[in-house]
Each structure stands twice: as structure tokens, then as C-alpha cells.
Design a protein around this motif. Structure first.
Motif, PDB file in Angstrom:
ATOM      1  N   GLN A 396      48.042  64.276  38.121  1.00 10.75           N
ATOM      2  CA  GLN A 396      46.736  63.786  38.544  1.00 10.75           C
ATOM      3  C   GLN A 396      46.513  62.322  38.169  1.00 10.75           C
ATOM      4  OE1 GLN A 396      44.791  65.306  40.554  1.00 10.75           O
ATOM      5  NE2 GLN A 396      45.858  67.265  40.544  1.00 10.75           N
ATOM      6  N   ILE A 397      46.960  61.930  36.988  1.00 13.72           N
ATOM      7  CA  ILE A 397      46.823  60.526  36.598  1.00 13.72           C
ATOM      8  C   ILE A 397      47.660  59.646  37.516  1.00 13.72           C
ATOM      9  CG2 ILE A 397      47.410  58.868  34.786  1.00 13.72           C
ATOM     10  CD1 ILE A 397      46.419  60.848  32.746  1.00 13.72           C
ATOM     11  N   SER A 398      48.822  60.148  37.958  1.00 11.70           N
ATOM     12  CA  SER A 398      49.651  59.383  38.895  1.00 11.70           C
ATOM     13  C   SER A 398      48.924  59.184  40.220  1.00 11.70           C
ATOM     14  CB  SER A 398      50.977  60.112  39.129  1.00 11.70           C
ATOM     15  OG  SER A 398      51.714  60.220  37.936  1.00 11.70           O
ATOM     16  N   LEU A 399      48.267  60.228  40.703  1.00 11.42           N
ATOM     17  CA  LEU A 399      47.501  60.099  41.948  1.00 11.42           C
ATOM     18  C   LEU A 399      46.366  59.088  41.780  1.00 11.42           C
ATOM     19  CD1 LEU A 399      47.304  63.860  43.011  1.00 11.42           C
ATOM     20  CD2 LEU A 399      48.693  62.074  44.070  1.00 11.42           C
ATOM     21  N   GLY A 400      45.699  59.132  40.611  1.00 15.13           N
ATOM     22  CA  GLY A 400      44.639  58.156  40.350  1.00 15.13           C
ATOM     23  C   GLY A 400      45.166  56.738  40.252  1.00 15.13           C
ATOM     24  N   LEU A 401      46.334  56.570  39.629  1.00 17.94           N
ATOM     25  CA  LEU A 401      46.955  55.246  39.572  1.00 17.94           C
ATOM     26  C   LEU A 401      47.288  54.745  40.968  1.00 17.94           C
ATOM     27  CD1 LEU A 401      49.351  55.563  36.493  1.00 17.94           C
ATOM     28  CD2 LEU A 401      47.344  54.089  36.695  1.00 17.94           C
ATOM     29  N   GLY A 402      47.649  55.676  41.861  1.00 19.45           N
ATOM     30  CA  GLY A 402      47.920  55.272  43.236  1.00 19.45           C
ATOM     31  C   GLY A 402      46.709  54.646  43.904  1.00 19.45           C
ATOM     32  N   VAL A 403      45.539  55.267  43.705  1.00 15.82           N
ATOM     33  CA  VAL A 403      44.300  54.710  44.264  1.00 15.82           C
ATOM     34  C   VAL A 403      44.033  53.329  43.678  1.00 15.82           C
ATOM     35  CG1 VAL A 403      41.800  55.011  44.402  1.00 15.82           C
ATOM     36  CG2 VAL A 403      43.307  56.983  44.682  1.00 15.82           C
ATOM     37  N   THR A 404      44.182  53.204  42.364  1.00 18.25           N
ATOM     38  CA  THR A 404      43.926  51.925  41.694  1.00 18.25           C
ATOM     39  C   THR A 404      44.901  50.853  42.157  1.00 18.25           C
ATOM     40  OG1 THR A 404      43.057  53.048  39.740  1.00 18.25           O
ATOM     41  CG2 THR A 404      43.807  50.786  39.459  1.00 18.25           C
ATOM     42  N   ILE A 405      46.194  51.177  42.189  1.00 15.52           N
ATOM     43  CA  ILE A 405      47.208  50.206  42.600  1.00 15.52           C
ATOM     44  C   ILE A 405      47.032  49.826  44.061  1.00 15.52           C
ATOM     45  CG2 ILE A 405      49.695  49.914  42.992  1.00 15.52           C
ATOM     46  CD1 ILE A 405      50.121  51.616  40.460  1.00 15.52           C
ATOM     47  N   GLY A 406      46.739  50.805  44.908  1.00 19.99           N
ATOM     48  CA  GLY A 406      46.503  50.495  46.318  1.00 19.99           C
ATOM     49  C   GLY A 406      45.312  49.573  46.512  1.00 19.99           C
ATOM     50  N   GLY A 407      44.209  49.858  45.802  1.00 21.10           N
ATOM     51  CA  GLY A 407      43.027  49.008  45.906  1.00 21.10           C
ATOM     52  C   GLY A 407      43.276  47.605  45.396  1.00 21.10           C
ATOM     53  N   LEU A 408      44.003  47.487  44.269  1.00 21.98           N
ATOM     54  CA  LEU A 408      44.319  46.163  43.729  1.00 21.98           C
ATOM     55  C   LEU A 408      45.242  45.391  44.669  1.00 21.98           C
ATOM     56  CD1 LEU A 408      44.845  46.984  39.933  1.00 21.98           C
ATOM     57  CD2 LEU A 408      42.918  45.773  40.981  1.00 21.98           C
ATOM     58  N   ALA A 409      46.169  46.090  45.311  1.00 19.63           N
ATOM     59  CA  ALA A 409      47.076  45.417  46.247  1.00 19.63           C
ATOM     60  C   ALA A 409      46.305  44.818  47.418  1.00 19.63           C
ATOM     61  CB  ALA A 409      48.134  46.397  46.752  1.00 19.63           C
ATOM     62  N   VAL A 410      45.343  45.557  47.938  1.00 16.49           N
ATOM     63  CA  VAL A 410      44.513  45.021  49.028  1.00 16.49           C
ATOM     64  C   VAL A 410      43.664  43.855  48.526  1.00 16.49           C
ATOM     65  CG1 VAL A 410      42.650  45.539  50.653  1.00 16.49           C
ATOM     66  CG2 VAL A 410      44.452  47.220  50.243  1.00 16.49           C
ATOM     67  N   HIS A 411      43.093  44.003  47.340  1.00 23.59           N
ATOM     68  CA  HIS A 411      42.241  42.955  46.780  1.00 23.59           C
ATOM     69  C   HIS A 411      43.003  41.644  46.606  1.00 23.59           C
ATOM     70  CE1 HIS A 411      39.099  41.190  44.221  1.00 23.59           C
ATOM     71  NE2 HIS A 411      40.060  40.842  43.376  1.00 23.59           N
ATOM     72  N   PHE A 412      44.180  41.714  45.979  1.00 24.73           N
ATOM     73  CA  PHE A 412      44.944  40.491  45.747  1.00 24.73           C
ATOM     74  C   PHE A 412      45.558  39.948  47.033  1.00 24.73           C
ATOM     75  CE2 PHE A 412      45.170  42.307  41.352  1.00 24.73           C
ATOM     76  CZ  PHE A 412      44.425  41.300  40.745  1.00 24.73           C
ATOM     77  N   SER A 413      45.900  40.822  47.970  1.00 27.66           N
ATOM     78  CA  SER A 413      46.393  40.367  49.274  1.00 27.66           C
ATOM     79  C   SER A 413      45.328  39.560  49.994  1.00 27.66           C
ATOM     80  CB  SER A 413      46.801  41.575  50.119  1.00 27.66           C
ATOM     81  OG  SER A 413      47.112  41.193  51.436  1.00 27.66           O
ATOM     82  N   SER A 414      44.077  40.043  49.921  1.00 31.93           N
ATOM     83  CA  SER A 414      42.977  39.328  50.570  1.00 31.93           C
ATOM     84  C   SER A 414      42.741  37.969  49.921  1.00 31.93           C
ATOM     85  CB  SER A 414      41.706  40.190  50.494  1.00 31.93           C
ATOM     86  OG  SER A 414      40.614  39.540  51.114  1.00 31.93           O
ATOM     87  N   ARG A 415      42.820  37.932  48.583  1.00 38.59           N
ATOM     88  CA  ARG A 415      42.625  36.653  47.880  1.00 38.59           C
ATOM     89  C   ARG A 415      43.732  35.661  48.191  1.00 38.59           C
ATOM     90  NH1 ARG A 415      40.404  37.339  41.675  1.00 38.59           N
ATOM     91  NH2 ARG A 415      38.314  38.113  42.186  1.00 38.59           N
ATOM     92  N   LEU A 416      44.975  36.127  48.165  1.00 35.52           N
ATOM     93  CA  LEU A 416      46.112  35.229  48.408  1.00 35.52           C
ATOM     94  C   LEU A 416      46.091  34.657  49.815  1.00 35.52           C
ATOM     95  CD1 LEU A 416      48.983  37.179  46.590  1.00 35.52           C
ATOM     96  CD2 LEU A 416      47.923  35.030  45.858  1.00 35.52           C
ATOM     97  N   GLN A 417      45.578  35.436  50.758  1.00 29.42           N
ATOM     98  CA  GLN A 417      45.506  34.959  52.135  1.00 29.42           C
ATOM     99  C   GLN A 417      44.217  34.188  52.429  1.00 29.42           C
ATOM    100  OE1 GLN A 417      47.137  37.755  55.211  1.00 29.42           O
ATOM    101  NE2 GLN A 417      47.191  39.213  53.513  1.00 29.42           N
ATOM    102  N   GLY A 418      43.368  34.049  51.390  1.00 30.13           N
ATOM    103  CA  GLY A 418      42.166  33.238  51.531  1.00 30.13           C
ATOM    104  C   GLY A 418      41.068  33.855  52.364  1.00 30.13           C
ATOM    105  N   HIS A 419      40.999  35.181  52.410  1.00 34.95           N
ATOM    106  CA  HIS A 419      39.963  35.850  53.197  1.00 34.95           C
ATOM    107  C   HIS A 419      38.735  36.125  52.329  1.00 34.95           C
ATOM    108  CE1 HIS A 419      43.580  37.485  55.667  1.00 34.95           C
ATOM    109  NE2 HIS A 419      43.188  36.304  56.112  1.00 34.95           N
ATOM    110  N   SER A 420      37.571  35.814  52.845  1.00 35.83           N
ATOM    111  CA  SER A 420      36.333  36.061  52.105  1.00 35.83           C
ATOM    112  C   SER A 420      35.938  37.534  52.161  1.00 35.83           C
ATOM    113  CB  SER A 420      35.197  35.196  52.666  1.00 35.83           C
ATOM    114  OG  SER A 420      35.016  35.447  54.047  1.00 35.83           O
ATOM    115  N   THR A 421      36.346  38.234  53.204  1.00 37.88           N
ATOM    116  CA  THR A 421      36.120  39.671  53.331  1.00 37.88           C
ATOM    117  C   THR A 421      37.439  40.341  53.724  1.00 37.88           C
ATOM    118  OG1 THR A 421      35.485  39.434  55.667  1.00 37.88           O
ATOM    119  CG2 THR A 421      33.713  39.386  54.027  1.00 37.88           C
ATOM    120  N   ILE A 422      37.490  41.643  53.583  1.00 39.05           N
ATOM    121  CA  ILE A 422      38.718  42.381  53.896  1.00 39.05           C
ATOM    122  C   ILE A 422      38.923  42.433  55.406  1.00 39.05           C
ATOM    123  CG2 ILE A 422      39.909  44.597  53.660  1.00 39.05           C
ATOM    124  CD1 ILE A 422      38.180  45.129  51.214  1.00 39.05           C
ATOM    125  N   VAL A 423      40.142  42.113  55.852  1.00 37.79           N
ATOM    126  CA  VAL A 423      40.505  42.165  57.266  1.00 37.79           C
ATOM    127  C   VAL A 423      41.762  43.009  57.412  1.00 37.79           C
ATOM    128  CG1 VAL A 423      39.464  39.915  57.749  1.00 37.79           C
ATOM    129  CG2 VAL A 423      41.882  40.052  57.110  1.00 37.79           C
TER     130      VAL A 423
END
Length: 464
Positions: A396-423
Motif C-alpha cells: 500500500q505504501i508503494s501504491l501511495g508513493l506512486g501517486v506522489t511520484i507521479g504528481g511530482l513528475a507532472v509538477h516538475f515537468s510543467s515547471r521545466l517547460q515554463g507552463h503556468s498551468t498544467i497542459v
């Protein structure tokens, strides 16, 4: 045959409710976030809080079942989960919703692990693979029904109604458990490791919540990082304590058993990848591609059809190729299937998405069947409760880490690409990351002997 079929189906009521609840929430997150005045990525905290509840209380589920009886605990867990569902339905703030999800996690922490203990003690080992298949088929109906039903209710009614679905299912589960499940309990209950419980609870809570908030949206990144460090140190103290404790809460000595070690450690890496999918895919389809919740749900549920189809051939595949070969090659195929979600664009045909997502349910389902069954291959009956607690909390902790890692990956991808909102273009790196995590289980499973778990499958390797 009656016990091999009936007991797993009763436990499946709880799994069905839990799986449907998770998929319904994931499909409804963008709309739910808007109503609560939050960013959609911030709502990963609602998913993580559930996992925190699981991580805190799963370790004592085996002890509680041995002490008070499996039937008593199983019924009580369903009731607690129902209360959490009703609290979710009336929540009007992020804090209230997160607290309600935590209460659901407490119920889930007792439902699923105790249900597995019931199955193991009621079903002969020669029928265990078949019983696990019976268990997972009804539970897969949750992911089939959940996404389109949750999407339909969210789009055309209101998201609050989706939590009331659990009411009739809970009542049915408690009735069947009262009538057909024996109140298994141990005559020799080991003392509860209270110090270990406190250390593991504090450590896992701080670490999981800190990781969920490290993006700085709800809490300053420095404070979130400090929570992660403190949580990690607390868990390290627990590891030192567990080595000295004669009856540790989570008995890491069980990892010396090769099949159990591969199931827990290899499975945890695989589940990190898969745990992100119910969160990322509906988010990509709705926030990235502009679909409504109902259309996104009809695509998401295709993975459940793939999982159900796998159950029809899973036993035959294992009998022919054995645990080791299936775990290695299937992890590659599952990782590629999950990573391929990153190739979706707003112009990708609907049918193509459905087929790819269907494959993304088939291969992971095969992996789960192997991992869940192999965990019990070489265990003694006396170790079942402790092994179930350890395996369940790591899963269960692994599944929760998946949600966290997936969300962080989208967050940092958006920042690195200079997007003000998620696209839409912010999601493909996240899907690649989770695909790689699924493949990362291969080095662990490669260490298994060729005849690992042969007593359960009947597989006879040529070179064994």
C-alpha cells in the motif's frame, strides 16, 4: 470447492468496495478540486492520506485478527470504511476530506489483510491459486464500474453521491461475513510491539505526508523536506528496534524467504509504477485533453477489462512458464504499456486509447496474481499473520508513493517547460517514469530459482 469459491467472494465484497472507491475518486479529482478551491495536483494528498491510514494500521491487523477473531475484525473494518465514506460525502474543505479519507484508510487496513488471512486459513494450499483468482475477479469489477459510474455521477449529478455507493455494499459484506466466515483466532497471541507501532506510525506518516507536500503548494518545501528527513530517521530507529525485539510489529526476518522477499521487494517497485496510473490517467484526459469526467472514465475502465481477461488464462500461463519467467518478461511488457500512455495526445483516436489502456490492465494484473500468490508459497502457517501485515503495508505504501511520484513528475515537468498551468505536454515524462519503475522489479525477481513456487503452479522447469 464451496470454501474455495465462497470465502474469496465474500472477501471480494470488501475489495470491490475499496477498488471502486479509489477509481471513482481518481476520476472525480479535477471536479472535486475545483469545488474545494484546490489545484488538481494538490488533491493527491487526499489519495495519500488514505495510504497513510493503511500504513499506520495494517501492521497491527494480523495481531488484532489473532486477538479478537478474523470475522469480528473484518466486519468492524467494513463498518469503519462505511463511516469514512459518509464523512467524505459531506466534506466541504480539503482538511475534512483528507481526514475522512484517513478514516477510510483505517477501515481498509483491516479489511483486505484480514480477508487474506481468512482465505489462507480456509482454503487448502493446492487450491490457493484458484481461490486468489476467484477473489480478484469480483474485485476487478470495481475498476470496471468505478470510472464510468463516478464520471457519470460527477458530470451529470454531483461528486458527493459517489460515496453513498458504499452503503449497500457494506451492508451486504457484513451480512455475508456474519453468516459464512468463521471467527478464526490464534490460541497463542504474541504480545503487541507498542513501541514499534508508534515508531512505524510516526515515521510512515511524516515521510508520506512530507513527500506529498514537497512541491510547496500547501506547505513550504523546507518544512516538507524536514518532515521527510524526520520520518526517515524515525523509520531507521524502528529498523534498529525490530532487530532486537523478539516479536516485532513488522518482522523483517521473513524477507529471508526467497519467494516472499521477491514478492514484497520486487512487488513494491512494480506497484510504485502502477499506483500512479489511477491518479495520472484521468488527470491527463480531463485537465490535459479537456474531456469531461464521464468520457475519461470510460477510457480508464478499459484497464479493468484487460485485468479480468488475464484472470481467465493466468493459471495456465503460470503452469507453463513458472513464476520467475512470467515475473521478468511480464514486467517488461507492463512497463512498456504504462509508458505508452505518454504517447496519447488530444487527437489520439478514442479506440486506440481504449486498446492501449486495456493492455495496460492486462499485464499488471498478471504481475499482481503472481506476486500475491507467490508470497505464500513457502510460508509456515504460524507466519501467515505477520507476513500478511508486512506484505500489505509495503504494497500500500508503494501504491501511495506512486501517486506522489507521479504528481511530482507532472509538477516538475510543467515547471521545466515554463507552463503556468498544467497542459497536455506535461504528462508524458510522468508516464515514462512510472513505466521505468515497473521494470525496476526485474533485478529482484531474476534472483528467484527456476522452480520458485512450483508447488503452487505445478510448473516443471527443464533445467531445475
Amino acid at each position: 470447492m464451496q470454501r474455495t469459491l465462497l470465502i474469496p467472494l465474500i472477501v471480494a465484497c470488501a475489495l470491490f468496495m475499496e477498488n471502486m472507491d479509489a477509481t471513482v475518486i481518481a476520476t472525480s479529482l479535477p471536479v472535486l478540486a475545483r469545488d474545494l478551491g484546490q489545484d488538481p495536483l494538490t488533491l493527491k494528498l487526499a489519495l495519500t492520506s488514505y495510504v497513510v491510514g493503511l500504513g499506520v494500521f495494517i501492521p497491527i491487523s494480523g495481531w488484532v485478527a489473532d486477538r479478537f477473531g478474523a470475522r469480528t475484525v473484518f466486519r468492524s473494518a467494513i463498518l469503519v470504511f462505511l463511516c469514512g465514506s459518509l464523512m467524505c460525502a459531506v466534506s466541504s474543505s480539503l482538511a475534512a476530506f483528507v481526514a475522512a479519507r484517513f478514516l477510510q484508510g483505517i477501515g481498509g487496513a483491516m479489511m483486505v489483510p484480514v480477508g487474506r488471512i481468512v482465505i489462507f486459513r480456509a482454503v487448502p494450499r493446492t487450491e490457493l491459486v484458484k481461490a486468489i483468482s476467484y477473489l480478484t475477479i469480483p474485485s476487478q469489477l470495481g475498476p470496471v464500474i468505478g470510472p464510468p459510474l463516478g464520471g457519470f455521477i460527477t458530470t451529470y449529478f454531483h461528486w458527493r453521491w459517489i460515496f453513498l455507493i458504499n452503503v449497500p455494499i457494506s451492508i451486504l459484506g457484513m451480512y455475508l461475513a456474519s453468516k459464512y466466515i468463521e471467527n478464526y483466532r490464534s490460541d497463542d497471541v504474541q504480545p503487541l510491539d507498542m513501541k514499534g507501532f508508534v515508531l512505524s506510525a510516526v515515521g510512515s506518516t511524516l515521510l508520506m505526508l512530507g513527500l506529498s507536500m514537497i512541491d510547496g503548494e500547501l506547505l513550504a518545501s523546507e518544512w516538507a523536506f524536514a518532515m521527510c528527513v524526520l520520518g526517515g530517521l524515525t523509520l531507521y530507529v524502528y529498523l534498529q528496534h525490530a532487530r532486537r525485539e523478539p516479536f516485532p510489529l513488522l518482522d523483517l526476518r521473513l524477507l529471508r524467504i526467497p519467494t516472499f522477499r521477491a514478492s514484497v521487494l520486487g512487488g513494491s517497485l512494480f506497484r510504485i509504477g502502477l499506483g500512479a496510473v489511477p491518479f495520472l490517467l484521468p488527470l491527463a484526459l480531463q485537465v490535459g485533453f479537456g474531456m469531461n469526467a464521464f468520457h475519461a472514465g470510460t477510457i480508464t475502465c478499459a484497464s479493468a477489462f484487460g485485468a479480468i481477461f488475464m484472470k481467465a488464462i493466468g493459471t495456465s500461463v503460470l503452469r507453463r512458464y513458472g513464476f520467475r519467467s512470467v515475473l521478468i518478461w511480464n514486467a517488461v511488457l507492463a512497463g512498456l504499456a504504462l509508458a505508452s500512455y505518454g504517447l496519447f495526445t488530444p487527437t489520439t483516436p478514442y479506440l486506440v486509447m481504449m486498446v492501449v489502456v486495456l493492455l495496460g490492465g492486462f499485464f499488471p494484473s498478471m504481475q499482481f496474481t503472481c506476486l500475491n500468490t507467490m508470497a505464500y508459497a513457502d510460508l509456515d502457517s504460524a507466519d501467515v499473520s505477520r507476513a500478511t501485515s508486512l506484505a500489505s503495508v509495503v504494497q500500500q505504501i508503494s501504491l501511495g508513493l506512486g501517486v506522489t511520484i507521479g504528481g511530482l513528475a507532472v509538477h516538475f515537468s510543467s515547471r521545466l517547460q515554463g507552463h503556468s498551468t498544467i497542459v497536455a505536454g506535461d504528462f508524458w515524462p510522468a508516464f515514462i517514469v512510472i513505466g521505468l519503475f515497473s521494470m525496476a522489479s526485474i533485478p529482484v525477481t531474476r534472483r528467484l530459482p527456476l522452480n520458485a513456487g512450483a508447488a503452487l503452479t505445478g510448473h516443471k522447469p527443464v533445467n531445475a
